[in-house]
Design a protein around this motif. Sequence first.
Motif, PDB file in Angstrom:
ATOM      1  N   VAL A  36       0.823  -1.211   0.000  1.00 48.20           N
ATOM      2  CA  VAL A  36       0.000   0.000   0.000  1.00 48.20           C
ATOM      3  C   VAL A  36       0.855   1.257   0.000  1.00 48.20           C
ATOM      4  O   VAL A  36       0.625   2.185  -0.785  1.00 48.20           O
ATOM      5  CB  VAL A  36      -0.964  -0.016   1.207  1.00 48.20           C
ATOM      6  N   TYR A  37       1.848   1.334   0.884  1.00 47.51           N
ATOM      7  CA  TYR A  37       2.612   2.568   1.053  1.00 47.51           C
ATOM      8  C   TYR A  37       3.925   2.602   0.285  1.00 47.51           C
ATOM      9  O   TYR A  37       4.533   3.661   0.146  1.00 47.51           O
ATOM     10  CB  TYR A  37       2.861   2.829   2.538  1.00 47.51           C
ATOM     11  N   GLY A  38       4.380   1.462  -0.208  1.00 45.90           N
ATOM     12  CA  GLY A  38       5.638   1.412  -0.950  1.00 45.90           C
ATOM     13  C   GLY A  38       5.654   2.265  -2.205  1.00 45.90           C
ATOM     14  O   GLY A  38       6.583   3.067  -2.409  1.00 45.90           O
ATOM     15  N   PRO A  39       4.637   2.132  -3.066  1.00 49.94           N
ATOM     16  CA  PRO A  39       4.671   2.925  -4.309  1.00 49.94           C
ATOM     17  C   PRO A  39       4.662   4.432  -4.069  1.00 49.94           C
ATOM     18  O   PRO A  39       5.459   5.158  -4.682  1.00 49.94           O
ATOM     19  CB  PRO A  39       3.400   2.475  -5.046  1.00 49.94           C
ATOM     20  N   ILE A  40       3.811   4.919  -3.190  1.00 46.57           N
ATOM     21  CA  ILE A  40       3.752   6.370  -2.960  1.00 46.57           C
ATOM     22  C   ILE A  40       5.027   6.853  -2.280  1.00 46.57           C
ATOM     23  O   ILE A  40       5.503   7.958  -2.557  1.00 46.57           O
ATOM     24  CB  ILE A  40       2.485   6.782  -2.179  1.00 46.57           C
ATOM     25  N   ALA A  41       5.620   6.027  -1.421  1.00 44.72           N
ATOM     26  CA  ALA A  41       6.887   6.418  -0.791  1.00 44.72           C
ATOM     27  C   ALA A  41       8.008   6.487  -1.832  1.00 44.72           C
ATOM     28  O   ALA A  41       8.813   7.428  -1.822  1.00 44.72           O
ATOM     29  CB  ALA A  41       7.245   5.436   0.320  1.00 44.72           C
ATOM     30  N   ALA A  42       8.050   5.516  -2.742  1.00 47.19           N
ATOM     31  CA  ALA A  42       9.077   5.519  -3.789  1.00 47.19           C
ATOM     32  C   ALA A  42       8.891   6.713  -4.724  1.00 47.19           C
ATOM     33  O   ALA A  42       9.870   7.386  -5.095  1.00 47.19           O
ATOM     34  CB  ALA A  42       9.028   4.215  -4.576  1.00 47.19           C
ATOM     35  N   ILE A  43       7.650   6.998  -5.090  1.00 43.92           N
ATOM     36  CA  ILE A  43       7.373   8.158  -5.944  1.00 43.92           C
ATOM     37  C   ILE A  43       7.801   9.431  -5.232  1.00 43.92           C
ATOM     38  O   ILE A  43       8.382  10.339  -5.842  1.00 43.92           O
ATOM     39  CB  ILE A  43       5.883   8.193  -6.324  1.00 43.92           C
ATOM     40  N   TRP A  61       2.364  13.999   0.506  1.00 39.15           N
ATOM     41  CA  TRP A  61       2.426  13.844   1.966  1.00 39.15           C
ATOM     42  C   TRP A  61       1.019  13.811   2.556  1.00 39.15           C
ATOM     43  O   TRP A  61       0.744  13.058   3.485  1.00 39.15           O
ATOM     44  CB  TRP A  61       3.251  14.947   2.594  1.00 39.15           C
ATOM     45  N   LEU A  62       0.143  14.632   2.011  1.00 33.36           N
ATOM     46  CA  LEU A  62      -1.244  14.633   2.473  1.00 33.36           C
ATOM     47  C   LEU A  62      -1.916  13.292   2.189  1.00 33.36           C
ATOM     48  O   LEU A  62      -2.655  12.768   3.021  1.00 33.36           O
ATOM     49  CB  LEU A  62      -2.011  15.775   1.812  1.00 33.36           C
ATOM     50  N   ALA A  63      -1.634  12.708   1.024  1.00 27.91           N
ATOM     51  CA  ALA A  63      -2.195  11.395   0.685  1.00 27.91           C
ATOM     52  C   ALA A  63      -1.683  10.322   1.646  1.00 27.91           C
ATOM     53  O   ALA A  63      -2.448   9.457   2.098  1.00 27.91           O
ATOM     54  CB  ALA A  63      -1.847  11.031  -0.755  1.00 27.91           C
ATOM     55  N   ILE A  64      -0.406  10.379   1.984  1.00 26.84           N
ATOM     56  CA  ILE A  64       0.166   9.408   2.924  1.00 26.84           C
ATOM     57  C   ILE A  64      -0.457   9.585   4.311  1.00 26.84           C
ATOM     58  O   ILE A  64      -0.843   8.603   4.958  1.00 26.84           O
ATOM     59  CB  ILE A  64       1.701   9.549   2.973  1.00 26.84           C
ATOM     60  N   MET A  65      -0.568  10.824   4.767  1.00 29.25           N
ATOM     61  CA  MET A  65      -1.175  11.076   6.079  1.00 29.25           C
ATOM     62  C   MET A  65      -2.647  10.657   6.104  1.00 29.25           C
ATOM     63  O   MET A  65      -3.132  10.141   7.109  1.00 29.25           O
ATOM     64  CB  MET A  65      -1.033  12.549   6.457  1.00 29.25           C
ATOM     65  N   HIS A  66      -3.346  10.845   4.997  1.00 28.25           N
ATOM     66  CA  HIS A  66      -4.742  10.426   4.910  1.00 28.25           C
ATOM     67  C   HIS A  66      -4.853   8.909   5.056  1.00 28.25           C
ATOM     68  O   HIS A  66      -5.703   8.394   5.782  1.00 28.25           O
ATOM     69  CB  HIS A  66      -5.330  10.899   3.583  1.00 28.25           C
ATOM     70  N   GLY A  67      -3.967   8.184   4.372  1.00 30.68           N
ATOM     71  CA  GLY A  67      -3.968   6.731   4.497  1.00 30.68           C
ATOM     72  C   GLY A  67      -3.650   6.278   5.912  1.00 30.68           C
ATOM     73  O   GLY A  67      -4.285   5.363   6.445  1.00 30.68           O
ATOM     74  N   LEU A  68      -2.671   6.918   6.537  1.00 32.59           N
ATOM     75  CA  LEU A  68      -2.314   6.558   7.910  1.00 32.59           C
ATOM     76  C   LEU A  68      -3.423   6.920   8.892  1.00 32.59           C
ATOM     77  O   LEU A  68      -3.626   6.218   9.886  1.00 32.59           O
ATOM     78  CB  LEU A  68      -0.997   7.227   8.306  1.00 32.59           C
ATOM     79  N   ALA A  69      -4.162   7.992   8.616  1.00 33.99           N
ATOM     80  CA  ALA A  69      -5.298   8.352   9.476  1.00 33.99           C
ATOM     81  C   ALA A  69      -6.348   7.254   9.458  1.00 33.99           C
ATOM     82  O   ALA A  69      -6.952   6.937  10.486  1.00 33.99           O
ATOM     83  CB  ALA A  69      -5.895   9.683   9.036  1.00 33.99           C
ATOM     84  N   HIS A  70      -6.556   6.636   8.289  1.00 37.47           N
ATOM     85  CA  HIS A  70      -7.509   5.528   8.215  1.00 37.47           C
ATOM     86  C   HIS A  70      -7.021   4.323   9.010  1.00 37.47           C
ATOM     87  O   HIS A  70      -7.836   3.538   9.506  1.00 37.47           O
ATOM     88  CB  HIS A  70      -7.747   5.117   6.760  1.00 37.47           C
ATOM     89  N   VAL A  71      -5.706   4.167   9.124  1.00 39.05           N
ATOM     90  CA  VAL A  71      -5.157   3.046   9.890  1.00 39.05           C
ATOM     91  C   VAL A  71      -5.303   3.292  11.389  1.00 39.05           C
ATOM     92  O   VAL A  71      -5.748   2.414  12.133  1.00 39.05           O
ATOM     93  CB  VAL A  71      -3.675   2.822   9.520  1.00 39.05           C
TER      94      VAL A  71
END
Length: 83
Positions: A36-43, A61-71
């Motif tokens: 889930v987070y590998g591709p956006i982190a690599a990009i 960064w906002l997209a990553i934080m949004h995903g982590l907020a769901h977690v």
Amino acid sequence: MLVSVALLAAANACVFSAMAVVDFLGKDSPWSWLLVYGPIAAINVVCVRDRAPLVFLCSQWLAIMHGLAHVFWPFLDETIGVN
């Protein structure tokens, strides 16, 4: 218009297949996190390296934080539905 429909179908197929793998592996598996987070982190790493515009980086960064907020604060649960 047909190209747009094909791209949308391909994107949905990619998301469906990735979520099917996450469901198979389990949502707490390290492999699921990597999927889930590998591709956006690599990009993001490449964009930082290439000095992409700050607005683009902040969007990632906002997209990553949004995903982590769901977690960390889930509002949907696989057993009871909406929390």
